[in-house]
Design a protein around this motif. Structure first.
Motif, PDB file in Angstrom:
ATOM      1  N   LEU A 174      -6.331   3.525  -2.701  1.00  0.00           N
ATOM      2  CA  LEU A 174      -5.269   4.507  -2.478  1.00  0.00           C
ATOM      3  C   LEU A 174      -4.840   5.148  -3.799  1.00  0.00           C
ATOM      4  CD1 LEU A 174      -3.108   2.536   0.126  1.00  0.00           C
ATOM      5  CD2 LEU A 174      -4.539   4.539   0.588  1.00  0.00           C
ATOM      6  N   ARG A 175      -4.738   4.346  -4.851  1.00  0.00           N
ATOM      7  CA  ARG A 175      -4.394   4.908  -6.165  1.00  0.00           C
ATOM      8  C   ARG A 175      -5.477   5.879  -6.634  1.00  0.00           C
ATOM      9  NH1 ARG A 175      -2.764  -0.591  -7.316  1.00  0.00           N
ATOM     10  NH2 ARG A 175      -0.476  -0.736  -7.383  1.00  0.00           N
ATOM     11  N   LYS A 176      -6.723   5.508  -6.399  1.00  0.00           N
ATOM     12  CA  LYS A 176      -7.835   6.385  -6.777  1.00  0.00           C
ATOM     13  C   LYS A 176      -7.768   7.699  -6.000  1.00  0.00           C
ATOM     14  CE  LYS A 176     -11.986   7.211  -8.645  1.00  0.00           C
ATOM     15  NZ  LYS A 176     -12.435   8.409  -7.954  1.00  0.00           N
ATOM     16  N   ALA A 177      -7.412   7.627  -4.720  1.00  0.00           N
ATOM     17  CA  ALA A 177      -7.290   8.844  -3.916  1.00  0.00           C
ATOM     18  C   ALA A 177      -6.239   9.773  -4.504  1.00  0.00           C
ATOM     19  CB  ALA A 177      -6.939   8.484  -2.470  1.00  0.00           C
ATOM     20  N   ALA A 178      -5.103   9.217  -4.886  1.00  0.00           N
ATOM     21  CA  ALA A 178      -4.039  10.030  -5.474  1.00  0.00           C
ATOM     22  C   ALA A 178      -4.497  10.648  -6.796  1.00  0.00           C
ATOM     23  CB  ALA A 178      -2.789   9.186  -5.682  1.00  0.00           C
ATOM     24  N   GLN A 179      -5.198   9.872  -7.597  1.00  0.00           N
ATOM     25  CA  GLN A 179      -5.689  10.406  -8.870  1.00  0.00           C
ATOM     26  C   GLN A 179      -6.702  11.529  -8.648  1.00  0.00           C
ATOM     27  OE1 GLN A 179      -7.071   6.760 -10.593  1.00  0.00           O
ATOM     28  NE2 GLN A 179      -4.988   5.947 -10.825  1.00  0.00           N
ATOM     29  N   ASN A 180      -7.549  11.377  -7.634  1.00  0.00           N
ATOM     30  CA  ASN A 180      -8.497  12.446  -7.300  1.00  0.00           C
ATOM     31  C   ASN A 180      -7.769  13.724  -6.895  1.00  0.00           C
ATOM     32  OD1 ASN A 180     -10.472  10.549  -7.715  1.00  0.00           O
ATOM     33  ND2 ASN A 180     -11.234  10.545  -5.615  1.00  0.00           N
ATOM     34  N   LEU A 181      -6.669  13.571  -6.154  1.00  0.00           N
ATOM     35  CA  LEU A 181      -5.922  14.730  -5.662  1.00  0.00           C
ATOM     36  C   LEU A 181      -5.266  15.513  -6.794  1.00  0.00           C
ATOM     37  CD1 LEU A 181      -4.335  13.109  -2.492  1.00  0.00           C
ATOM     38  CD2 LEU A 181      -5.880  15.086  -2.493  1.00  0.00           C
ATOM     39  N   GLN A 182      -5.083  14.878  -7.933  1.00  0.00           N
ATOM     40  CA  GLN A 182      -4.466  15.567  -9.062  1.00  0.00           C
ATOM     41  C   GLN A 182      -5.283  16.788  -9.475  1.00  0.00           C
ATOM     42  OE1 GLN A 182      -3.888  13.071 -12.501  1.00  0.00           O
ATOM     43  NE2 GLN A 182      -2.168  14.301 -13.214  1.00  0.00           N
ATOM     44  N   THR A 183      -6.575  16.760  -9.217  1.00  0.00           N
ATOM     45  CA  THR A 183      -7.433  17.868  -9.649  1.00  0.00           C
ATOM     46  C   THR A 183      -7.238  19.131  -8.813  1.00  0.00           C
ATOM     47  OG1 THR A 183      -9.274  17.203  -8.200  1.00  0.00           O
ATOM     48  CG2 THR A 183      -9.186  16.229 -10.400  1.00  0.00           C
ATOM     49  N   VAL A 184      -6.646  18.989  -7.627  1.00  0.00           N
ATOM     50  CA  VAL A 184      -6.495  20.157  -6.761  1.00  0.00           C
ATOM     51  C   VAL A 184      -5.052  20.438  -6.396  1.00  0.00           C
ATOM     52  CG1 VAL A 184      -8.755  19.811  -5.717  1.00  0.00           C
ATOM     53  CG2 VAL A 184      -6.760  18.802  -4.630  1.00  0.00           C
ATOM     54  N   PHE A 185      -4.153  19.542  -6.797  1.00  0.00           N
ATOM     55  CA  PHE A 185      -2.789  19.623  -6.271  1.00  0.00           C
ATOM     56  C   PHE A 185      -1.891  20.503  -7.126  1.00  0.00           C
ATOM     57  CE2 PHE A 185       0.505  18.455  -3.559  1.00  0.00           C
ATOM     58  CZ  PHE A 185       1.666  18.280  -4.308  1.00  0.00           C
ATOM     59  N   SER A 186      -1.139  21.353  -6.453  1.00  0.00           N
ATOM     60  CA  SER A 186      -0.057  22.111  -7.079  1.00  0.00           C
ATOM     61  C   SER A 186       1.234  21.629  -6.450  1.00  0.00           C
ATOM     62  CB  SER A 186      -0.209  23.597  -6.834  1.00  0.00           C
ATOM     63  OG  SER A 186      -1.405  24.076  -7.409  1.00  0.00           O
ATOM     64  N   PRO A 187       2.227  21.178  -7.228  1.00  0.00           N
ATOM     65  CA  PRO A 187       3.436  20.588  -6.657  1.00  0.00           C
ATOM     66  C   PRO A 187       4.123  21.549  -5.681  1.00  0.00           C
ATOM     67  CG  PRO A 187       3.354  20.250  -9.013  1.00  0.00           C
ATOM     68  CD  PRO A 187       2.251  21.203  -8.688  1.00  0.00           C
ATOM     69  N   VAL A 188       4.713  20.931  -4.640  1.00  0.00           N
ATOM     70  CA  VAL A 188       5.495  21.695  -3.681  1.00  0.00           C
ATOM     71  C   VAL A 188       6.713  22.265  -4.384  1.00  0.00           C
ATOM     72  CG1 VAL A 188       6.817  21.590  -1.549  1.00  0.00           C
ATOM     73  CG2 VAL A 188       4.740  20.257  -1.783  1.00  0.00           C
ATOM     74  N   VAL A 242      -4.949   3.019   5.153  1.00  0.00           N
ATOM     75  CA  VAL A 242      -5.990   2.150   5.710  1.00  0.00           C
ATOM     76  C   VAL A 242      -7.047   1.772   4.680  1.00  0.00           C
ATOM     77  CG1 VAL A 242      -5.671   2.929   8.084  1.00  0.00           C
ATOM     78  CG2 VAL A 242      -7.199   4.211   6.574  1.00  0.00           C
ATOM     79  N   GLN A 243      -6.658   1.779   3.406  1.00  0.00           N
ATOM     80  CA  GLN A 243      -7.563   1.367   2.332  1.00  0.00           C
ATOM     81  C   GLN A 243      -6.802   0.441   1.387  1.00  0.00           C
ATOM     82  OE1 GLN A 243     -10.729   2.084   2.158  1.00  0.00           O
ATOM     83  NE2 GLN A 243     -11.053   3.979   3.315  1.00  0.00           N
ATOM     84  N   PRO A 244      -7.504  -0.386   0.634  1.00  0.00           N
ATOM     85  CA  PRO A 244      -6.835  -1.261  -0.338  1.00  0.00           C
ATOM     86  C   PRO A 244      -6.043  -0.449  -1.364  1.00  0.00           C
ATOM     87  CG  PRO A 244      -9.110  -1.935  -0.014  1.00  0.00           C
ATOM     88  CD  PRO A 244      -8.955  -0.621   0.682  1.00  0.00           C
ATOM     89  N   GLU A 245      -5.105  -1.117  -2.025  1.00  0.00           N
ATOM     90  CA  GLU A 245      -4.208  -0.448  -2.982  1.00  0.00           C
ATOM     91  C   GLU A 245      -4.973   0.339  -4.034  1.00  0.00           C
ATOM     92  OE1 GLU A 245      -0.817  -2.635  -4.672  1.00  0.00           O
ATOM     93  OE2 GLU A 245      -1.256  -4.178  -3.159  1.00  0.00           O
ATOM     94  N   GLU A 246      -5.991  -0.262  -4.629  1.00  0.00           N
ATOM     95  CA  GLU A 246      -6.708   0.419  -5.703  1.00  0.00           C
ATOM     96  C   GLU A 246      -7.404   1.685  -5.193  1.00  0.00           C
ATOM     97  OE1 GLU A 246      -6.616   0.004  -8.969  1.00  0.00           O
ATOM     98  OE2 GLU A 246      -5.042  -1.420  -8.430  1.00  0.00           O
ATOM     99  N   ARG A 279       0.832  -1.208   0.000  1.00  0.00           N
ATOM    100  CA  ARG A 279       0.000   0.000   0.000  1.00  0.00           C
ATOM    101  C   ARG A 279       0.864   1.254   0.000  1.00  0.00           C
ATOM    102  NH1 ARG A 279      -4.794  -1.196   4.458  1.00  0.00           N
ATOM    103  NH2 ARG A 279      -5.789  -2.955   3.350  1.00  0.00           N
ATOM    104  N   ARG A 280       1.896   1.246   0.847  1.00  0.00           N
ATOM    105  CA  ARG A 280       2.801   2.406   0.879  1.00  0.00           C
ATOM    106  C   ARG A 280       3.359   2.682  -0.498  1.00  0.00           C
ATOM    107  NH1 ARG A 280       8.948   1.691   2.612  1.00  0.00           N
ATOM    108  NH2 ARG A 280       8.659   0.427   0.727  1.00  0.00           N
ATOM    109  N   ASP A 281       3.858   1.626  -1.138  1.00  0.00           N
ATOM    110  CA  ASP A 281       4.476   1.812  -2.455  1.00  0.00           C
ATOM    111  C   ASP A 281       3.462   2.279  -3.489  1.00  0.00           C
ATOM    112  OD1 ASP A 281       6.930   1.089  -1.431  1.00  0.00           O
ATOM    113  OD2 ASP A 281       6.779  -1.006  -2.064  1.00  0.00           O
ATOM    114  N   ALA A 282       2.268   1.726  -3.446  1.00  0.00           N
ATOM    115  CA  ALA A 282       1.234   2.116  -4.411  1.00  0.00           C
ATOM    116  C   ALA A 282       0.885   3.593  -4.258  1.00  0.00           C
ATOM    117  CB  ALA A 282      -0.013   1.256  -4.224  1.00  0.00           C
TER     118      ALA A 282
END
Length: 390
Positions: free
Chosen positions: A375-389, A369-373, A301-304
């Motif tokens: 967690l990947r979906k969460a990261a993809q969702n964050l792309q819509t609001v994220f500006s790189p540090v 605390v969620q399955p790999e898929e 999960r961490r790696d994903a």
């Protein structure tokens, strides 16, 4: 009628987790789907051997009386576990006491050491229960910043002499929550020397001792020579063995401190339900197999999640332990603003770093605390609001 509450209650504000839950419920009522990565509650079920033992014992009608304390069998199993896993020898009769989860233990432990106005050294950022325990005891915190440039270890030399002389207790936590730093033997040696010099008791919170990755096994504080002369270690079965709801933990180490904690607890509770203690014994005796499986799942999960966050431009660190990502947020936001923005715009729930102390500002904590898929979906969702540090 107006009630008059104690001044102590002024220190117990509404927790950030309550705020997050309330906002989450509001968004869900509006039809939004959210991925909750806030609470560090294990989502994997306990191993079959643990559930079988709990079920069988709970079916026995003779098991429903007060236990009053940890059972002899529970303490012997905890001692076997420490001997096998950490090479630490513990006297089951004098160097162990059980607790109703590490939350209960951590909140009550400052009562053993501190009177109102006394000082306690706490890591910053640190687990929220530390502050709660100080509030219960009426003690004052002195924050030891955990900085990335110092491998998230406190700089003991930066503690003023006047503070060190006044302090009664130091609380440490490795692998950490929210920061997944790792303490090495050199650091623990420094802690022991510092404790002896200033007559300070050490409390090491080892709740994530079985959560390590890439074979970077953490060191038990009690495995370092001299540790039992100055302190104790608290550990929980909540995370390592997925027994969060069962509420069972234990405190190990210095026999004088253990005696004092035992005396306090004899006035606070009547012991953990016997079938839960029996299930804990099964967990201790099968720990290596159970923990190996849990670590493998959480490392994947961490790696994903880390890989997916890197792919959207969020360069978070890859932790070597714990069950969280401690992620630096984009410039221009407070951690609380960013966390609530991500809930609203991306449907991802994270905890603002400021909830864990002043040095947590500029970060969010993300729980694995969620399955790999998911967690990947969460990261993809964050792309819509994220500006790189930057």
């Amino acid at each position: 009628m107006e009630f008059c509450y104690s001044k102590r209650m002024e220190k117990f504000g509404s927790s950030i987790f309550s705020e997050l839950k309330a906002f989450k419920l509001r968004l869900e009522a509006e039809g939004q789907t959210l991925i909750d990565l806030s609470l560090g509650s294990p989502d994997l079920p306990p191993a079959d051997v643990i559930r079988r033992e709990l079920s069988a014992r709970a079916a026995d009608p003779t098991q429903y009386g007060y236990t009053l304390s940890g059972t002899k069998a529970f303490y012997e199993a905890a001692a076997r576990y420490y001997d096998r896993v950490y090479g630490v020898s513990l006297d089951p009769q004098t160097e162990l006491v059980h607790a109703m989860g590490s939350q209960e233990g951590l909140v009550h432990l400052p009562l053993v050491f501190a009177d109102p106005g006394d000082m306690v050294l706490v890591t910053d950022p640190g687990y929220t229960a530390y502050e709660t325990g100080l509030a219960v005891a009426g003690a004052e915190p002195f924050y030891m910043p955990l900085l990335k440039e110092n491998r998230f270890l406190p700089d003991l030399s930066a503690i003023p002499e006047a503070v060190a002389e006044k302090a009664k207790l130091m609380i440490l936590n490795y692998p950490g929550n929210p920061v997944a730093g790792q303490a090495d033997r050199q650091f623990f040696n420094e802690v022991i020397a510092f404790a002896k010099q200033h007559q300070i008791a050490i409390l090491h919170d080892a709740a994530y001792s079985e959560f390590y990755f890439d074979n970077a096994k953490p060191l038990s504080f009690l495995a370092v020579p001299g540790a039992k002369e100055v302190g104790i270690e608290i550990n929980s079965l909540s995370k390592s063995f997925s027994l969060a709801g069962a509420r069972i933990a234990y405190i190990a180490g210095n026999k004088d401190i253990i005696g004092a904690v035992t005396r306090l607890k004899s006035n606070l509770d009547y012991g953990v339900f016997a079938p839960i203690q029996a299930a804990a014994i099964a967990a201790f005796d099968q720990a290596e197999e159970i923990s190996s499986h849990v670590r493998a799942v959480f490392q994947q999960r961490r790696d994903a999640l880390v890989n997916e966050l890197h792919a959207i431009g969020w360069q978070v660190d890859r932790p070597s332990g714990g069950m969280f990502i401690w992620a630096e947020i984009p410039a221009g936001w407070t951690s609380k603003e960013f966390a609530f923005h991500c809930m609203r715009e991306a449907g991802v729930v994270m905890v603002p770093g400021s909830a864990f102390g002043p040095s947590g500002e500029g970060y969010v904590r993300i729980a694995l605390v969620q399955p790999e898929e998911t967690l990947r979906k969460a990261a993809q969702n964050l792309q819509t609001v994220f500006s790189p540090v930057s």
